[in-house]
Write a protein that holds these residues in place. Structure first.
Motif, mmCIF file in Angstrom:
data_model
loop_
_atom_site.group_PDB
_atom_site.id
_atom_site.type_symbol
_atom_site.label_atom_id
_atom_site.label_comp_id
_atom_site.label_asym_id
_atom_site.label_seq_id
_atom_site.Cartn_x
_atom_site.Cartn_y
_atom_site.Cartn_z
ATOM 1 N N VAL A 209 0.863 -1.179 0.000
ATOM 2 C CA VAL A 209 0.000 0.000 0.000
ATOM 3 C C VAL A 209 0.900 1.229 0.000
ATOM 4 C CG1 VAL A 209 -1.690 1.320 1.340
ATOM 5 C CG2 VAL A 209 -1.922 -1.164 1.138
ATOM 6 N N MET A 210 0.524 2.254 -0.778
ATOM 7 C CA MET A 210 1.388 3.412 -0.988
ATOM 8 C C MET A 210 0.800 4.669 -0.347
ATOM 9 S SD MET A 210 3.124 4.651 -4.587
ATOM 10 C CE MET A 210 4.132 3.157 -4.677
ATOM 11 N N PRO A 211 1.166 4.977 0.891
ATOM 12 C CA PRO A 211 0.686 6.210 1.527
ATOM 13 C C PRO A 211 1.074 7.440 0.708
ATOM 14 C CG PRO A 211 1.681 4.757 3.166
ATOM 15 C CD PRO A 211 1.989 4.166 1.821
ATOM 16 N N GLY A 212 0.137 8.386 0.618
ATOM 17 C CA GLY A 212 0.389 9.612 -0.120
ATOM 18 C C GLY A 212 0.004 9.562 -1.581
ATOM 19 N N LEU A 213 -0.371 8.379 -2.081
ATOM 20 C CA LEU A 213 -0.570 8.211 -3.517
ATOM 21 C C LEU A 213 -1.729 9.035 -4.062
ATOM 22 C CD1 LEU A 213 0.459 6.700 -6.022
ATOM 23 C CD2 LEU A 213 -1.156 4.862 -5.482
ATOM 24 N N GLY A 214 -2.745 9.275 -3.253
ATOM 25 C CA GLY A 214 -3.891 10.044 -3.727
ATOM 26 C C GLY A 214 -3.728 11.544 -3.604
ATOM 27 N N GLY A 215 -2.600 11.982 -3.026
ATOM 28 C CA GLY A 215 -2.422 13.399 -2.790
ATOM 29 C C GLY A 215 -3.369 13.900 -1.721
ATOM 30 N N ALA A 216 -3.338 15.212 -1.482
ATOM 31 C CA ALA A 216 -4.149 15.790 -0.421
ATOM 32 C C ALA A 216 -5.640 15.645 -0.695
ATOM 33 C CB ALA A 216 -3.779 17.267 -0.252
ATOM 34 N N ALA A 217 -6.035 15.755 -1.947
ATOM 35 C CA ALA A 217 -7.464 15.741 -2.275
ATOM 36 C C ALA A 217 -8.122 14.399 -1.996
ATOM 37 C CB ALA A 217 -7.659 16.128 -3.739
ATOM 38 N N LEU A 218 -7.386 13.309 -2.191
ATOM 39 C CA LEU A 218 -7.968 11.975 -2.048
ATOM 40 C C LEU A 218 -7.387 11.206 -0.859
ATOM 41 C CD1 LEU A 218 -8.046 10.897 -5.821
ATOM 42 C CD2 LEU A 218 -9.973 11.626 -4.403
ATOM 43 N N ASP A 264 2.911 16.615 2.542
ATOM 44 C CA ASP A 264 4.127 16.618 3.342
ATOM 45 C C ASP A 264 4.112 15.414 4.284
ATOM 46 O OD1 ASP A 264 2.502 17.246 5.557
ATOM 47 O OD2 ASP A 264 2.925 19.380 5.404
ATOM 48 N N ASP A 265 5.243 15.202 4.960
ATOM 49 C CA ASP A 265 5.384 14.014 5.813
ATOM 50 C C ASP A 265 4.325 13.931 6.903
ATOM 51 O OD1 ASP A 265 7.515 12.623 4.666
ATOM 52 O OD2 ASP A 265 9.002 13.916 5.620
ATOM 53 N N ASP A 266 4.042 15.070 7.557
ATOM 54 C CA ASP A 266 3.069 15.040 8.646
ATOM 55 C C ASP A 266 1.697 14.609 8.139
ATOM 56 O OD1 ASP A 266 5.153 15.934 10.158
ATOM 57 O OD2 ASP A 266 4.248 17.850 10.713
ATOM 58 N N SER A 267 1.310 15.098 6.965
ATOM 59 C CA SER A 267 0.012 14.729 6.391
ATOM 60 C C SER A 267 -0.025 13.253 6.022
ATOM 61 C CB SER A 267 -0.283 15.584 5.159
ATOM 62 O OG SER A 267 -0.365 16.954 5.501
ATOM 63 N N VAL A 268 1.086 12.736 5.519
ATOM 64 C CA VAL A 268 1.153 11.317 5.169
ATOM 65 C C VAL A 268 1.041 10.461 6.423
ATOM 66 C CG1 VAL A 268 2.628 9.486 4.235
ATOM 67 C CG2 VAL A 268 2.443 11.670 3.035
ATOM 68 N N VAL A 269 1.686 10.876 7.504
ATOM 69 C CA VAL A 269 1.591 10.113 8.748
ATOM 70 C C VAL A 269 0.155 10.111 9.265
ATOM 71 C CG1 VAL A 269 2.307 10.002 11.165
ATOM 72 C CG2 VAL A 269 4.003 10.418 9.378
ATOM 73 N N ARG A 270 -0.543 11.238 9.148
ATOM 74 C CA ARG A 270 -1.957 11.257 9.551
ATOM 75 C C ARG A 270 -2.785 10.320 8.666
ATOM 76 N NH1 ARG A 270 -0.675 16.754 10.966
ATOM 77 N NH2 ARG A 270 -1.006 17.467 8.811
ATOM 78 N N GLU A 271 -2.438 10.246 7.390
ATOM 79 C CA GLU A 271 -3.127 9.302 6.503
ATOM 80 C C GLU A 271 -2.849 7.864 6.922
ATOM 81 O OE1 GLU A 271 -3.140 9.780 2.019
ATOM 82 O OE2 GLU A 271 -1.946 7.944 2.214
ATOM 83 N N ILE A 272 -1.613 7.566 7.265
ATOM 84 C CA ILE A 272 -1.261 6.222 7.725
ATOM 85 C C ILE A 272 -2.025 5.879 9.002
ATOM 86 C CG2 ILE A 272 0.612 4.823 8.686
ATOM 87 C CD1 ILE A 272 2.496 6.267 6.712
ATOM 88 N N ARG A 273 -2.183 6.876 9.872
ATOM 89 C CA ARG A 273 -2.952 6.641 11.096
ATOM 90 C C ARG A 273 -4.379 6.212 10.761
ATOM 91 N NH1 ARG A 273 -6.286 8.262 15.081
ATOM 92 N NH2 ARG A 273 -5.472 8.146 17.236
ATOM 93 N N LEU A 274 -4.992 6.897 9.806
ATOM 94 C CA LEU A 274 -6.350 6.562 9.407
ATOM 95 C C LEU A 274 -6.404 5.172 8.774
ATOM 96 C CD1 LEU A 274 -9.280 7.555 9.169
ATOM 97 C CD2 LEU A 274 -8.660 8.616 6.978
ATOM 98 N N PHE A 275 -5.380 4.833 8.006
ATOM 99 C CA PHE A 275 -5.298 3.504 7.396
ATOM 100 C C PHE A 275 -5.206 2.426 8.470
ATOM 101 C CE2 PHE A 275 -2.279 0.183 5.833
ATOM 102 C CZ PHE A 275 -3.137 -0.450 4.944
ATOM 103 N N ILE A 276 -4.304 2.596 9.427
ATOM 104 C CA ILE A 276 -4.141 1.595 10.490
ATOM 105 C C ILE A 276 -5.402 1.512 11.344
ATOM 106 C CG2 ILE A 276 -2.833 0.989 12.564
ATOM 107 C CD1 ILE A 276 -0.361 2.195 11.254
#
Length: 377
Positions: A209-218, A264-276
């Motif tokens: 799974v590729m965090p950040g792949l959808g960009g901020a919008a998705l 940015d990294d912080d946004s990607v980490v928040r996305e990973i949090r939602l994924f987990i």
């Protein structure tokens, strides 16, 4: 001699012998991937692959015979290592020496999607591999979910019985909109169908799974739908591969045009949090085995480690602004692995020196991190 090896393999296959089944990628349209762009896909004949197996098996035997008289493992390894320096780069002899040093246990079939080869031919290759290298304990390959779906459980079972143990699959996202954006040539439904076929055939499945792949919008949709996809597929391993866009990747054009708002990294980490968070109750082993992942030790066996993984992500998000900048630049430069490394004075001092050189302005750190990440793709 015709011995060939392709350009890449998963980090978890670092100790594996690489056997090239086909050249390059039959799809080769994924917008995030720069690896095979400009290269044509071609299938290798069974005879070519069998010849490569014979060549490397003969090289293994030759090296073993030359080192058999040495009694101590350390001396044996030194002797084997000399073959790395004296053998032609990319030769079967060099591949054999490297494999012997790594324990000669596993084999990885290259390049992208070797299972697109005819089932009967691949069974012949697997059989010959087992005969010539009988000590191997695992054979793995990349696979597209579209190919797994076409093969179906019955043919995949035949491949497993012939000696294939694990397939590595780039799910990347469970969002159809993200998959379309990056020209993955897949859908949520196709991922589930192909992934389940592999699991039901008894193959180990390693899903990426590729965090950040959808960009901020998705971002939210990407995280939620990817967790749903993993929950339905139930792969043995779920591996994170954070997006990094190189200039050679088609997705760079989408970013330049504003069609992809890079996070940015912080946004990607928040996305990973939602994924987990969406993986609560799911049985899979989460792995973060790539330098592109900001939190390198974000690993655990779900569902047992769900709470611990969430706390680790929250640990990063709860750091001070200065420490997050410090950790980011240290991690992207390869100085740090996990956030606890900042507690070590030596690690922290090296990261602080690098941050001072870059400048503590967040924009400078963002730019430096992107440049460093490109080097790891």
């Amino acid at each position: 001699m015709s011995f060939e090896q392709g350009p890449i393999r998963p980090p978890s296959e670092a100790a594996s012998l690489l056997i090239r089944v086909n050249r390059n990628c039959p799809w080769n349209k994924c917008g995030f991937c720069p690896v095979y762009k400009g290269r044509h896909f071609s299938r290798r004949f069974v005879e070519e692959i069998v010849s490569d197996i014979d060549e490397v098996a003969d090289a293994v035997q030759q090296i073993q015979e030359r080192t058999a008289r040495l009694a101590h493992a350390e001396d044996t390894n030194r002797c084997i290592a000399r073959f790395l320096g004296t053998s032609h780069p990319g030769s079967a002899m060099q591949a054999a020496a490297w494999w012997l040093l790594k324990g000669q246990r596993t084999v990885f079939l290259q390049d992208a999607d070797p299972l697109s080869m005819g089932t009967e031919g691949l069974i012949e290759v697997l059989g010959h591999l087992k005969r010539r290298l009988p000590g191997i304990t695992r054979v793995t390959a990349y696979a597209r979910t579209a190919t797994l779906a076409r093969r179906g459980r019955e043919r995949l079972t035949m491949l497993r019985e012939a000696g294939l143990d694990r397939v590595h699959v780039g799910i990347e996202s469970g969002s159809d909109r993200v998959l379309d954006l990056v020209s993955k040539g897949a859908t949520f439904a196709r991922h589930v169908k192909g992934g389940r076929a592999a699991v039901e055939a008894g193959l180990e499945l390693s899903a990426y799974v590729m965090p950040g792949l959808g960009g901020a919008a998705l971002s939210e949709e990407h995280a939620v739908q990817s967790a749903r996809c993993i929950a339905e597929v139930r792969p043995d391993f779920t591996r994170l591969r954070t997006l990094a866009i190189t200039r050679r990747a088609p997705l760079a054009w989408e970013a330049e045009r504003g069609n992809l708002l890079v996070m940015d990294d912080d946004s990607v980490v928040r996305e990973i949090r939602l994924f987990i968070q969406g993986l609560d109750g799911v049985h899979t082993m989460l792995r973060s085995d790539h330098i592109l992942n900001l939190i390198g030790d974000l690993e655990g066996d779900l569902p047992d480690d769900h709470g611990r993984l969430m706390r680790k992500v929250d640990g990063y998000l709860g750091m001070s602004d200065k420490d997050r900048l410090l950790y980011r630049i240290g991690r992207r430069a390869g100085l740090l692995h996990g956030i606890e490394d900042l507690d070590d004075p030596a690690h922290r001092n090296r990261a602080e020196a690098l941050l001072h050189e870059v400048g503590e302005d967040p924009a400078n750190v963002d730019r430096a991190c992107r440049e460093l990440m490109e080097q790891w793709v």
